[in-house]
Design a protein around this motif. Structure first.
Motif, short mmCIF file in Angstrom:
data_model
loop_
_atom_site.label_atom_id
_atom_site.label_comp_id
_atom_site.label_asym_id
_atom_site.label_seq_id
_atom_site.Cartn_x
_atom_site.Cartn_y
_atom_site.Cartn_z
N GLU A 1 -6.53 12.17 8.76
CA GLU A 1 -5.79 11.68 7.42
C GLU A 1 -5.12 10.44 7.83
O GLU A 1 -5.53 9.13 7.00
N TYR A 2 -4.29 10.16 8.78
CA TYR A 2 -3.61 8.96 9.05
C TYR A 2 -4.47 7.80 9.63
O TYR A 2 -4.30 6.59 9.25
N PRO A 3 -5.60 8.21 10.73
CA PRO A 3 -6.44 7.07 10.81
C PRO A 3 -7.15 6.44 9.72
O PRO A 3 -7.52 5.25 9.45
N ARG A 4 -7.61 7.41 8.59
CA ARG A 4 -8.17 6.69 7.33
C ARG A 4 -7.18 5.88 6.69
O ARG A 4 -7.69 4.84 5.97
N LEU A 5 -5.87 6.16 6.56
CA LEU A 5 -5.04 5.41 6.02
C LEU A 5 -4.80 4.16 6.55
O LEU A 5 -4.87 3.25 6.04
N TYR A 6 -4.88 3.86 7.71
CA TYR A 6 -4.77 2.64 8.51
C TYR A 6 -6.12 1.94 8.40
O TYR A 6 -6.04 0.65 8.40
N PHE B 1 0.80 -1.21 -0.08
CA PHE B 1 -0.03 -0.05 0.13
C PHE B 1 0.88 1.27 0.01
O PHE B 1 1.67 1.69 0.91
N ALA B 2 0.72 2.06 -1.15
CA ALA B 2 1.45 3.12 -1.19
C ALA B 2 0.54 4.35 -0.57
O ALA B 2 -0.59 4.73 -1.34
N THR B 3 0.78 5.02 0.44
CA THR B 3 -0.21 5.78 1.21
C THR B 3 0.21 7.27 0.66
O THR B 3 1.29 7.60 0.45
N TRP B 4 -1.07 8.12 0.32
CA TRP B 4 -0.87 9.44 0.32
C TRP B 4 -1.80 10.00 1.41
O TRP B 4 -2.97 10.22 1.01
N HIS B 5 -1.26 10.64 2.19
CA HIS B 5 -2.08 11.04 3.43
C HIS B 5 -2.97 12.38 3.02
O HIS B 5 -4.04 12.39 3.53
N SER B 6 -2.32 13.09 2.41
CA SER B 6 -3.30 14.34 1.65
C SER B 6 -4.55 13.89 1.08
O SER B 6 -5.43 14.75 1.27
N ARG B 7 -4.61 13.00 0.34
CA ARG B 7 -6.00 12.43 -0.27
C ARG B 7 -7.02 12.06 0.81
O ARG B 7 -8.11 12.03 0.47
#
Length: 309
Positions: A265-270, A111-117
């Protein structure tokens, strides 16, 4: 699920550790860092030590700088671990494609994360633009490097990306919200005389429908920090403010406001990583990385005043 965090620097402490602590899906079971630690969590100094000692940890999240990231990710994948990558996903596109191939071979998630998305209003902006004809889009991303990257010399070295470290956040939003793909046509890069990577950049893009698309990135901004994307369409103007935390349509602010719009942002990434693990597969959108690599390849370089922190 137990997860290990690789690279305990500012972004890990500020964002990843709190996000994991609040996650219903993950528990921070170990860290790998030569210098950083998380109190109460088992720590290792090398990723090989972690992989050998903790076969029970099946997921790793990499927060290393871009240059050493590939080697660590490759070791984890070869050991059968699922990998989550902080942005950018690598120092080069070739590395990213190599990781995709490796993940497929070892049948693990990548998973390549893009936190600003994951900023609060990005999804709303994407939905609003979906059925409109774009006339122009302008990105203005200006911040103070001394405030956001103190003492991080790696950003000025080859592979560190310089001003594209934050600039790629803007590009990740643009590639997410535009219905059409764009590509770079020209760039101007301001490179300090004593550094290897740019401190400022101006970009122009080709849009298949003829819209004017450009971006200005600058790391010399004092005072107000500016993270804005303005999209002019045949049905009005959309403006994303504060890195996607706020949205205006024809100057009218969206009435629904989050108390802390960037906190998610980061909670949504996880949460997305957890969903990827449940379904299997690879999520590696490399379009923001392509734009940066194109800018570094096509960009006309201007030598500017040395940067002294």
């Amino acid at each position: 699920m137990d997860i290990a965090l690789i690279g305990i620097g500012k972004i890990a402490i500020d964002q990843h550790v709190p996000a994991i602590a609040a996650s219903p899906d993950f528990s921070l079971a170990a860290t790998v860092s030569r210098h950083g630690r998380v109190e109460g969590v088992e720590s290792f100094t090398e990723i090989a030590e972690l992989l050998a000692a903790r076969d029970d940890i099946r997921v790793v999240s990499l927060c290393l700088p871009p240059v050493p990231r590939f080697e660590a990710a490759a070791k984890a994948i070869r050991a059968g671990r699922h990998v989550m990558l902080e942005k950018p996903p690598g120092a080069t596109l070739a590395e990213c494609h190599a990781l995709i191939k490796l993940a497929k071979e070892h049948k693990v998630c990548l998973f390549a994360t893009w936190h600003s998305r994951e900023a609060d209003k990005v999804a709303l902006a994407k939905a609003w633009l979906a059925d409109k004809r774009l006339t122009s889009l302008q990105v203005t991303w200006k911040e103070d490097v001394r405030r956001w990257h103190p003492g991080q010399d790696w950003i000025w070295e080859p592979g560190g990306m310089g001003v594209f470290d934050p600039g790629i956040n803007a590009l990740s939003i643009v590639t997410e919200i535009l219905p059409d793909d764009i590509h770079l046509t020209e760039a101007t890069l301001d490179v300090p005389a004593n550094r290897q990577t740019p401190i400022g950049a101006e970009l122009s893009f080709y849009h298949p429908q003829g819209a004017r698309v450009g971006a200005i990135f600058d790391w010399r901004q004092e005072g107000e920090q500016i993270w804005t994307i303005e999209a002019v369409t045949d049905q009005g103007t959309l403006t994303l403010l504060d890195g996607g935390a706020r949205i205006q349509i024809d100057g009218v602010e969206d009435a629904v406001k989050d108390e802390n719009p960037l906190a998610g942002e980061y909670p949504r990434l996880y949460a997305r990583m957890a969903r990827l693990l449940s379904t299997g597969g690879i999520d590696m959108d490399l379009r923001p990385m392509i734009h940066v690599c194109d800018a570094l390849a096509l960009g006309r370089r201007n030598s500017v005043a040395p940067f002294i922190e």
